[in-house]
Motif scaffolding. Structure first.
Motif, PDB file in Angstrom:
ATOM      1  N   MET A 169       0.855  -1.180   0.000  1.00 33.38           N
ATOM      2  CA  MET A 169       0.000   0.000   0.000  1.00 33.38           C
ATOM      3  C   MET A 169       0.903   1.246   0.000  1.00 33.38           C
ATOM      4  SD  MET A 169      -3.320   0.842   2.480  1.00 33.38           S
ATOM      5  CE  MET A 169      -2.774  -0.218   3.741  1.00 33.38           C
ATOM      6  N   ASN A 170       0.532   2.238  -0.793  1.00 34.20           N
ATOM      7  CA  ASN A 170       1.337   3.460  -0.838  1.00 34.20           C
ATOM      8  C   ASN A 170       0.810   4.480   0.181  1.00 34.20           C
ATOM      9  OD1 ASN A 170      -0.811   4.963  -2.001  1.00 34.20           O
ATOM     10  ND2 ASN A 170      -0.168   4.416  -4.069  1.00 34.20           N
ATOM     11  N   ALA A 171       1.541   5.580   0.328  1.00 35.15           N
ATOM     12  CA  ALA A 171       1.214   6.589   1.337  1.00 35.15           C
ATOM     13  C   ALA A 171      -0.171   7.190   1.123  1.00 35.15           C
ATOM     14  CB  ALA A 171       2.273   7.686   1.339  1.00 35.15           C
ATOM     15  N   GLU A 172      -0.543   7.405  -0.122  1.00 33.01           N
ATOM     16  CA  GLU A 172      -1.852   7.984  -0.414  1.00 33.01           C
ATOM     17  C   GLU A 172      -2.976   7.064   0.057  1.00 33.01           C
ATOM     18  OE1 GLU A 172       0.739   7.936  -2.497  1.00 33.01           O
ATOM     19  OE2 GLU A 172       1.126  10.083  -2.736  1.00 33.01           O
ATOM     20  N   GLU A 173      -2.780   5.754  -0.114  1.00 33.94           N
ATOM     21  CA  GLU A 173      -3.787   4.787   0.335  1.00 33.94           C
ATOM     22  C   GLU A 173      -3.876   4.760   1.861  1.00 33.94           C
ATOM     23  OE1 GLU A 173      -3.687   1.487  -3.233  1.00 33.94           O
ATOM     24  OE2 GLU A 173      -1.991   1.567  -1.849  1.00 33.94           O
ATOM     25  N   TYR A 174      -2.729   4.819   2.518  1.00 36.94           N
ATOM     26  CA  TYR A 174      -2.725   4.906   3.978  1.00 36.94           C
ATOM     27  C   TYR A 174      -3.462   6.163   4.434  1.00 36.94           C
ATOM     28  CZ  TYR A 174       0.519   1.133   5.270  1.00 36.94           C
ATOM     29  OH  TYR A 174       1.098  -0.080   5.504  1.00 36.94           O
ATOM     30  N   PHE A 175      -3.137   7.288   3.806  1.00 39.78           N
ATOM     31  CA  PHE A 175      -3.737   8.566   4.196  1.00 39.78           C
ATOM     32  C   PHE A 175      -5.260   8.513   4.074  1.00 39.78           C
ATOM     33  CE2 PHE A 175      -5.146  12.930   3.766  1.00 39.78           C
ATOM     34  CZ  PHE A 175      -4.441  13.563   4.772  1.00 39.78           C
ATOM     35  N   ALA A 176      -5.747   7.923   2.991  1.00 38.40           N
ATOM     36  CA  ALA A 176      -7.193   7.835   2.757  1.00 38.40           C
ATOM     37  C   ALA A 176      -7.893   6.973   3.807  1.00 38.40           C
ATOM     38  CB  ALA A 176      -7.462   7.282   1.367  1.00 38.40           C
ATOM     39  N   LYS A 177      -7.129   6.123   4.487  1.00 37.63           N
ATOM     40  CA  LYS A 177      -7.719   5.202   5.469  1.00 37.63           C
ATOM     41  C   LYS A 177      -7.538   5.647   6.917  1.00 37.63           C
ATOM     42  CE  LYS A 177      -7.401   1.193   2.501  1.00 37.63           C
ATOM     43  NZ  LYS A 177      -7.016  -0.204   2.365  1.00 37.63           N
ATOM     44  N   ILE A 178      -7.017   6.853   7.141  1.00 33.78           N
ATOM     45  CA  ILE A 178      -6.830   7.319   8.514  1.00 33.78           C
ATOM     46  C   ILE A 178      -8.191   7.412   9.190  1.00 33.78           C
ATOM     47  CG2 ILE A 178      -6.070   9.227   9.992  1.00 33.78           C
ATOM     48  CD1 ILE A 178      -3.907   9.810   7.857  1.00 33.78           C
ATOM     49  N   PRO A 179      -8.368   6.699  10.301  1.00 34.43           N
ATOM     50  CA  PRO A 179      -9.679   6.636  10.949  1.00 34.43           C
ATOM     51  C   PRO A 179      -9.936   7.779  11.924  1.00 34.43           C
ATOM     52  CG  PRO A 179      -8.176   5.204  12.092  1.00 34.43           C
ATOM     53  CD  PRO A 179      -7.410   5.796  10.928  1.00 34.43           C
TER      54      PRO A 179
END
Length: 101
Positions: A1-11
């Motif tokens: 997973m790239n940083a953008e995908e991580y960012f989009a999933k911040i809860p």
């Protein structure tokens, strides 16, 4: 997973806090994205228990948010103190004075 995908999933909320990426390059990029987001009206924190957006009214989120702000202030003060001491040392060197402390 790239940083953008991580960012989009911040809860939202500490109960769903997300671990930092294992990949150092992805982690660095994500932290940069979080810093920019926080400078532009977002509120994302990580107190070592994961990354999340604190929820107003949740006592634990508010506690962790206050703790995060205290740590950030301490870091800022440490940087300013270091800057002062470096400036003093350089000025001393410029004037031919060597500091030993």
């Amino acid at each position: 997973m790239n940083a953008e995908e991580y960012f989009a999933k911040i809860p939202d909320g500490h109960g769903k806090a997300m671990a930092r990426p294992y990949n150092p390059a992805t982690d660095r990029r994500l932290r940069d994205m979080i810093a920019k987001a926080n400078q532009n009206g977002d509120c994302i924190i990580n107190n070592g228990n994961g990354i999340f957006r604190p929820v107003p009214g949740d006592p634990e989120d508010e506690r962790q948010f206050a703790q995060y702000l205290r740590k950030e202030l301490a870091r800022a003060r440490a940087i300013l103190y270091k800057r002062i001491k470096m400036k003093e040392a350089f000025k001393g060197w410029k004037n031919g004075i060597l500091f030993k402390d």
